[in-house]
Design a protein around this motif. Structure first.
Motif, PDB file in Angstrom:
ATOM      1  N   VAL A  23      -9.458  17.460   8.068  1.00  0.00           N
ATOM      2  CA  VAL A  23      -9.036  17.502   6.669  1.00  0.00           C
ATOM      3  C   VAL A  23     -10.073  18.247   5.841  1.00  0.00           C
ATOM      4  N   THR A  24      -9.613  18.839   4.758  1.00  0.00           N
ATOM      5  CA  THR A  24     -10.533  19.424   3.788  1.00  0.00           C
ATOM      6  C   THR A  24     -11.036  18.281   2.903  1.00  0.00           C
ATOM      7  N   PRO A  25     -12.092  18.503   2.128  1.00  0.00           N
ATOM      8  CA  PRO A  25     -12.504  17.456   1.184  1.00  0.00           C
ATOM      9  C   PRO A  25     -11.354  17.047   0.254  1.00  0.00           C
ATOM     10  N   LYS A  26     -10.553  18.021  -0.180  1.00  0.00           N
ATOM     11  CA  LYS A  26      -9.400  17.706  -1.029  1.00  0.00           C
ATOM     12  C   LYS A  26      -8.375  16.875  -0.261  1.00  0.00           C
ATOM     13  N   GLY A  27      -8.211  17.149   1.014  1.00  0.00           N
ATOM     14  CA  GLY A  27      -7.293  16.378   1.846  1.00  0.00           C
ATOM     15  C   GLY A  27      -7.723  14.929   1.965  1.00  0.00           C
ATOM     16  N   LEU A  28      -9.030  14.694   2.091  1.00  0.00           N
ATOM     17  CA  LEU A  28      -9.535  13.327   2.143  1.00  0.00           C
ATOM     18  C   LEU A  28      -9.268  12.615   0.816  1.00  0.00           C
ATOM     19  N   GLU A  29      -9.474  13.308  -0.292  1.00  0.00           N
ATOM     20  CA  GLU A  29      -9.167  12.730  -1.608  1.00  0.00           C
ATOM     21  C   GLU A  29      -7.688  12.365  -1.701  1.00  0.00           C
ATOM     22  N   MET A  30      -6.817  13.217  -1.143  1.00  0.00           N
ATOM     23  CA  MET A  30      -5.380  12.953  -1.167  1.00  0.00           C
ATOM     24  C   MET A  30      -5.055  11.685  -0.371  1.00  0.00           C
ATOM     25  N   ILE A  31      -5.670  11.523   0.799  1.00  0.00           N
ATOM     26  CA  ILE A  31      -5.441  10.331   1.621  1.00  0.00           C
ATOM     27  C   ILE A  31      -5.889   9.090   0.860  1.00  0.00           C
ATOM     28  N   GLU A  32      -7.065   9.149   0.258  1.00  0.00           N
ATOM     29  CA  GLU A  32      -7.585   7.989  -0.475  1.00  0.00           C
ATOM     30  C   GLU A  32      -6.725   7.659  -1.687  1.00  0.00           C
ATOM     31  N   ALA A  33      -6.213   8.678  -2.377  1.00  0.00           N
ATOM     32  CA  ALA A  33      -5.318   8.438  -3.521  1.00  0.00           C
ATOM     33  C   ALA A  33      -4.012   7.801  -3.058  1.00  0.00           C
ATOM     34  N   GLU A  34      -3.507   8.245  -1.921  1.00  0.00           N
ATOM     35  CA  GLU A  34      -2.263   7.666  -1.395  1.00  0.00           C
ATOM     36  C   GLU A  34      -2.479   6.208  -1.010  1.00  0.00           C
ATOM     37  N   LEU A  35      -3.615   5.895  -0.400  1.00  0.00           N
ATOM     38  CA  LEU A  35      -3.922   4.498  -0.063  1.00  0.00           C
ATOM     39  C   LEU A  35      -4.022   3.631  -1.316  1.00  0.00           C
ATOM     40  N   ALA A  36      -4.673   4.132  -2.356  1.00  0.00           N
ATOM     41  CA  ALA A  36      -4.799   3.374  -3.605  1.00  0.00           C
ATOM     42  C   ALA A  36      -3.419   3.124  -4.216  1.00  0.00           C
ATOM     43  N   ARG A  37      -2.569   4.154  -4.205  1.00  0.00           N
ATOM     44  CA  ARG A  37      -1.214   3.997  -4.745  1.00  0.00           C
ATOM     45  C   ARG A  37      -0.434   2.966  -3.949  1.00  0.00           C
ATOM     46  N   LEU A  38      -0.540   3.030  -2.636  1.00  0.00           N
ATOM     47  CA  LEU A  38       0.191   2.081  -1.792  1.00  0.00           C
ATOM     48  C   LEU A  38      -0.282   0.647  -2.007  1.00  0.00           C
ATOM     49  N   HIS A  39      -1.586   0.463  -2.218  1.00  0.00           N
ATOM     50  CA  HIS A  39      -2.087  -0.898  -2.492  1.00  0.00           C
ATOM     51  C   HIS A  39      -1.516  -1.427  -3.808  1.00  0.00           C
ATOM     52  N   ARG A  40      -1.429  -0.552  -4.825  1.00  0.00           N
ATOM     53  CA  ARG A  40      -0.828  -0.963  -6.101  1.00  0.00           C
ATOM     54  C   ARG A  40       0.651  -1.299  -5.910  1.00  0.00           C
ATOM     55  N   ASP A  41       1.359  -0.435  -5.179  1.00  0.00           N
ATOM     56  CA  ASP A  41       2.781  -0.669  -4.930  1.00  0.00           C
ATOM     57  C   ASP A  41       2.997  -1.940  -4.113  1.00  0.00           C
ATOM     58  N   HIS A  42       2.081  -2.221  -3.195  1.00  0.00           N
ATOM     59  CA  HIS A  42       2.179  -3.428  -2.368  1.00  0.00           C
ATOM     60  C   HIS A  42       2.098  -4.671  -3.247  1.00  0.00           C
ATOM     61  N   ALA A  43       1.137  -4.676  -4.160  1.00  0.00           N
ATOM     62  CA  ALA A  43       0.982  -5.830  -5.064  1.00  0.00           C
ATOM     63  C   ALA A  43       2.241  -6.019  -5.909  1.00  0.00           C
ATOM     64  N   ALA A  44       2.801  -4.925  -6.403  1.00  0.00           N
ATOM     65  CA  ALA A  44       4.012  -5.016  -7.226  1.00  0.00           C
ATOM     66  C   ALA A  44       5.201  -5.499  -6.396  1.00  0.00           C
ATOM     67  N   ALA A  45       5.328  -5.036  -5.166  1.00  0.00           N
ATOM     68  CA  ALA A  45       6.436  -5.456  -4.307  1.00  0.00           C
ATOM     69  C   ALA A  45       6.297  -6.925  -3.924  1.00  0.00           C
ATOM     70  N   LEU A  46       5.048  -7.389  -3.752  1.00  0.00           N
ATOM     71  CA  LEU A  46       4.824  -8.818  -3.495  1.00  0.00           C
ATOM     72  C   LEU A  46       5.280  -9.649  -4.678  1.00  0.00           C
ATOM     73  N   ASP A  47       4.880  -9.230  -5.886  1.00  0.00           N
ATOM     74  CA  ASP A  47       5.274  -9.944  -7.098  1.00  0.00           C
ATOM     75  C   ASP A  47       6.799  -9.996  -7.245  1.00  0.00           C
ATOM     76  N   ALA A  48       7.465  -8.919  -6.854  1.00  0.00           N
ATOM     77  CA  ALA A  48       8.915  -8.844  -6.982  1.00  0.00           C
ATOM     78  C   ALA A  48       9.637  -9.461  -5.781  1.00  0.00           C
ATOM     79  N   ASP A  49       8.880  -9.862  -4.785  1.00  0.00           N
ATOM     80  CA  ASP A  49       9.441 -10.410  -3.533  1.00  0.00           C
ATOM     81  C   ASP A  49      10.484  -9.454  -2.953  1.00  0.00           C
ATOM     82  N   ASP A  50      10.148  -8.172  -2.959  1.00  0.00           N
ATOM     83  CA  ASP A  50      11.038  -7.115  -2.443  1.00  0.00           C
ATOM     84  C   ASP A  50      10.681  -6.848  -0.984  1.00  0.00           C
ATOM     85  N   ARG A  51      11.306  -7.581  -0.072  1.00  0.00           N
ATOM     86  CA  ARG A  51      10.956  -7.507   1.353  1.00  0.00           C
ATOM     87  C   ARG A  51      11.219  -6.140   1.972  1.00  0.00           C
ATOM     88  N   PRO A  52      12.344  -5.504   1.681  1.00  0.00           N
ATOM     89  CA  PRO A  52      12.540  -4.170   2.267  1.00  0.00           C
ATOM     90  C   PRO A  52      11.459  -3.181   1.814  1.00  0.00           C
TER      91      PRO A  52
END
Length: 154
Positions: free
Chosen positions: A29-58
């Motif tokens: 990966v390029t340095p920018k590619g690593l930043e992209m991976i880390e941003a995607e992980l951060a977004r997914l963690h936020r989305d995970h918390a929201a999906a837990l709160d909504a009890d959205d199993r799918p």
């Protein structure tokens, strides 16, 4: 055995075991590619918390699958700094080619997850990028069904 003692699959349980996304063994990966991976992980963690709160199993199942993929990609990422020597094409190089019909195209050679040919980035394992690797200005390469000439490397 009586059916009273067996567990019936509930409607939401089918979402718990989504198949994993295939993980490529290629992970420069390029340095920018690593930043992209880390941003995607951060977004997914936020989305995970929201999906837990909504009890959205799918949605949780999909997010968990994507978290496994991106966590694996982050763990195996090998960051490659942009090349300083522009005498030949390397990972991270920006290359301009001229096709037989006169069209000029410029691509930056990047990691698989950051590649988007419509935005001018090619995965380093793509056939065109592989044809460019190690070549110099003036060299001909196979680009699809035709030849192209490398006219600049930066």
């Amino acid at each position: 055995m009586s059916k009273a003692f067996t567990k019936e699959v509930e409607g939401g349980d089918v979402y718990d075991d989504l198949p994993d996304r295939p993980v490529s063994p290629h992970n420069l990966v390029t340095p920018k590619g690593l930043e992209m991976i880390e941003a995607e992980l951060a977004r997914l963690h936020r989305d995970h918390a929201a999906a837990l709160d909504a009890d959205d199993r799918p949605l949780l199942a999909k997010i968990n699958r994507d978290l496994r993929y991106w966590t694996s990609r982050r763990a195996t990422a090998q960051v490659v700094e942009p090349p300083t020597d522009v005498s030949e094409v390397r990972f991270g190089s920006t290359v301009t080619i001229e096709r037989e019909d006169g069209r000029r195209q410029t691509y930056r050679i990047v990691g698989e997850d950051e590649a988007d040919p419509s935005l001018g980035t090619l995965s380093y394992v793509s056939p065109v990028a592989q044809a460019m690797m190690g070549k110099q200005v003036g060299d001909a390469i196979e680009a699809g069904n035709a030849e192209a000439t490398i006219i600049s490397i930066s």
